[in-house]
Scaffold this motif. Structure first.
Motif, PDB file in Angstrom:
ATOM      1  N   ILE A 234       0.691  -1.095   0.123  1.00 29.64           N
ATOM      2  CA  ILE A 234      -0.025   0.015   0.014  1.00 29.64           C
ATOM      3  C   ILE A 234       0.919   1.190   0.114  1.00 29.64           C
ATOM      4  N   LEU A 235       1.926   1.229   0.771  1.00 28.11           N
ATOM      5  CA  LEU A 235       2.860   2.205   0.712  1.00 28.11           C
ATOM      6  C   LEU A 235       3.424   2.364  -0.500  1.00 28.11           C
ATOM      7  N   TRP A 236       4.031   1.412  -1.259  1.00 29.95           N
ATOM      8  CA  TRP A 236       4.724   1.344  -2.523  1.00 29.95           C
ATOM      9  C   TRP A 236       3.639   2.098  -3.569  1.00 29.95           C
ATOM     10  N   LYS A 237       2.533   1.695  -3.502  1.00 30.25           N
ATOM     11  CA  LYS A 237       1.458   1.945  -4.366  1.00 30.25           C
ATOM     12  C   LYS A 237       1.340   3.602  -4.253  1.00 30.25           C
ATOM     13  N   ARG A 238       0.999   3.960  -2.991  1.00 30.26           N
ATOM     14  CA  ARG A 238       1.064   5.243  -2.868  1.00 30.26           C
ATOM     15  C   ARG A 238       2.191   6.579  -3.355  1.00 30.26           C
ATOM     16  N   HIS A 239       3.430   5.934  -3.146  1.00 29.97           N
ATOM     17  CA  HIS A 239       4.404   6.588  -3.588  1.00 29.97           C
ATOM     18  C   HIS A 239       4.576   6.742  -4.990  1.00 29.97           C
ATOM     19  N   ILE A 244       4.360   9.397 -10.354  1.00 31.91           N
ATOM     20  CA  ILE A 244       4.317   9.439 -11.871  1.00 31.91           C
ATOM     21  C   ILE A 244       2.588   9.705 -12.182  1.00 31.91           C
ATOM     22  N   GLY A 245       1.852   9.772 -11.162  1.00 28.14           N
ATOM     23  CA  GLY A 245       0.465  10.199 -11.497  1.00 28.14           C
ATOM     24  C   GLY A 245      -0.287   9.617 -12.360  1.00 28.14           C
ATOM     25  N   ARG A 259       3.815 -10.763  -9.924  1.00 24.80           N
ATOM     26  CA  ARG A 259       2.432 -10.363 -10.511  1.00 24.80           C
ATOM     27  C   ARG A 259       2.108  -8.904 -10.028  1.00 24.80           C
ATOM     28  N   LEU A 260       1.251  -8.287 -10.772  1.00 26.47           N
ATOM     29  CA  LEU A 260       0.968  -6.839 -10.250  1.00 26.47           C
ATOM     30  C   LEU A 260      -0.492  -6.854 -10.600  1.00 26.47           C
ATOM     31  N   PRO A 261      -1.127  -5.998  -9.771  1.00 24.70           N
ATOM     32  CA  PRO A 261      -2.586  -6.066  -9.989  1.00 24.70           C
ATOM     33  C   PRO A 261      -2.948  -5.231 -11.330  1.00 24.70           C
ATOM     34  N   ASP A 262      -4.219  -5.498 -11.840  1.00 29.40           N
ATOM     35  CA  ASP A 262      -4.647  -4.600 -13.190  1.00 29.40           C
ATOM     36  C   ASP A 262      -4.541  -3.229 -13.047  1.00 29.40           C
ATOM     37  N   ARG A 263      -4.953  -2.658 -12.131  1.00 28.80           N
ATOM     38  CA  ARG A 263      -5.225  -1.408 -11.844  1.00 28.80           C
ATOM     39  C   ARG A 263      -4.389  -0.923 -10.545  1.00 28.80           C
ATOM     40  N   ILE A 264      -3.483   0.170 -10.478  1.00 29.24           N
ATOM     41  CA  ILE A 264      -2.512   0.489  -9.498  1.00 29.24           C
ATOM     42  C   ILE A 264      -3.136   1.785  -8.999  1.00 29.24           C
ATOM     43  N   CYS A 265      -3.104   2.734 -10.022  1.00 28.54           N
ATOM     44  CA  CYS A 265      -3.524   4.089  -9.533  1.00 28.54           C
ATOM     45  C   CYS A 265      -4.763   4.526  -9.904  1.00 28.54           C
ATOM     46  N   THR A 266      -5.727   5.149  -9.305  1.00 29.69           N
ATOM     47  CA  THR A 266      -7.033   5.508  -9.698  1.00 29.69           C
ATOM     48  C   THR A 266      -7.114   6.648 -10.668  1.00 29.69           C
ATOM     49  N   THR A 267      -6.055   7.504 -10.953  1.00 25.63           N
ATOM     50  CA  THR A 267      -6.203   8.345 -12.048  1.00 25.63           C
ATOM     51  C   THR A 267      -5.183   8.298 -13.158  1.00 25.63           C
TER      52      THR A 267
END
Length: 267
Positions: A234-239, A244-245, A259-267
């Motif tokens: 969760i911390l990695w995802k937030r940073h 990179i936005g 393996r990474l989740p399909d969606r990381i950032c909401t925008t």
């Protein structure tokens, strides 16, 4: 029995002709010191010696110069004692100074030493080949190996922990792996792009101190800083999203391990 097992699984340092002193901390403000075959129990509040046992007197082995390993036992008032190159963990009564033979636990021939997890139906076992294994040692049942970490341990380059119950982790080389002794199918692994010389870890295994291993590219460049790595997705995802936005492109995903989740950032 909340203590760091790292010392148990580490080779003693070179101290010349002096015998090393091993310390075993027990509940109730008690400390056990081990020097060669001499085991002494102390009250840490007043420094009073409570008992003294010479393990050679118990005839646990036929070896002429045995090397003993001592660890807390799951039963109060007992110590677990093993002899190098022999498969048994003996239960020694600190009050009577005698072995409780009915509580002896037998492992494989390559057994070196072991200690009980917080869920005392299980033990972490180190083999003579430096492989770390998890064993089921339920009373009344045959001991059996339930899980193992794949690579031999390199001296001074790893950390272990037992955050709770049967949950156990090993941080070594290029990964941190979490296992559950009560669920052999469970495995959670964090992979690094560079091998690490792990110095220590928090009790839950979610933060590590370490530096690049000698064979890594950073070490080859003469850069081996001690760094803190937090294993918090969760911390990695937030940073990541803050920097990179956006989400990751397909090319960026292919350059990352695991393996990474399909969606990381909401925008």
């Amino acid at each position: 029995m909340d203590w760091d097992p790292h010392d148990l699984f580490s080779e003693p340092g070179d101290i010349g002709e002096l015998e090393p002193v091993d310390l075993v901390f027990l509940p109730g403000d008690r400390l056990v010191t081990v020097v060669g075959s001499l085991v002494e129990q102390w009250d840490t509040r007043n420094g009073r010696r409570l008992s003294s046992i010479d393990l050679n007197d118990l005839r646990l082995t036929s070896q002429n110069r045995p090397m003993y390993h001592v660890t807390p036992h799951r039963d109060p008032g007992l110590l677990g004692v093993s002899v190098a190159d022999e498969p048994d963990l003996h239960a020694v009564d600190l009050r009577t100074g005698q072995e409780r033979k009915s509580l002896r636990i037998r492992f494989a021939d390559n057994f070196l030493t072991a200690y009980f997890l917080k869920d005392t139906r299980y033990m972490a076992v180190l083999t003579s080949g430096r492989i770390l294994e998890l064993w089921s040692v339920e009373p009344g049942q045959q001991p059996r190996r339930v899980a193992a970490f794949p690579k031999p341990l390199r001296p001074g380059a790893w950390a272990t922990g037992n955050p709770s119950g049967a949950h156990y982790f090993l941080a070594a080389d290029s990964s941190v792996t979490f296992l559950r002794a009560d669920d052999p199918s469970y495995r959670e692994t964090y992979e690094f792009t560079e091998s690490q010389r792990v110095t220590s870890a928090t009790r839950d295994g979610k933060a590590l101190f370490g530096s690049p291993a000698p064979e890594s590219s950073l070490a080859a460049l003469g850069r081996s800083p001690l760094s803190l790595t937090r294993l918090d997705p969760i911390l990695w995802k937030r940073h990541l999203c803050k920097v990179i936005g956006r989400g990751l492109t397909d090319d960026e995903r292919r350059g990352l391990p695991g393996r990474l989740p399909d969606r990381i950032c909401t925008t």
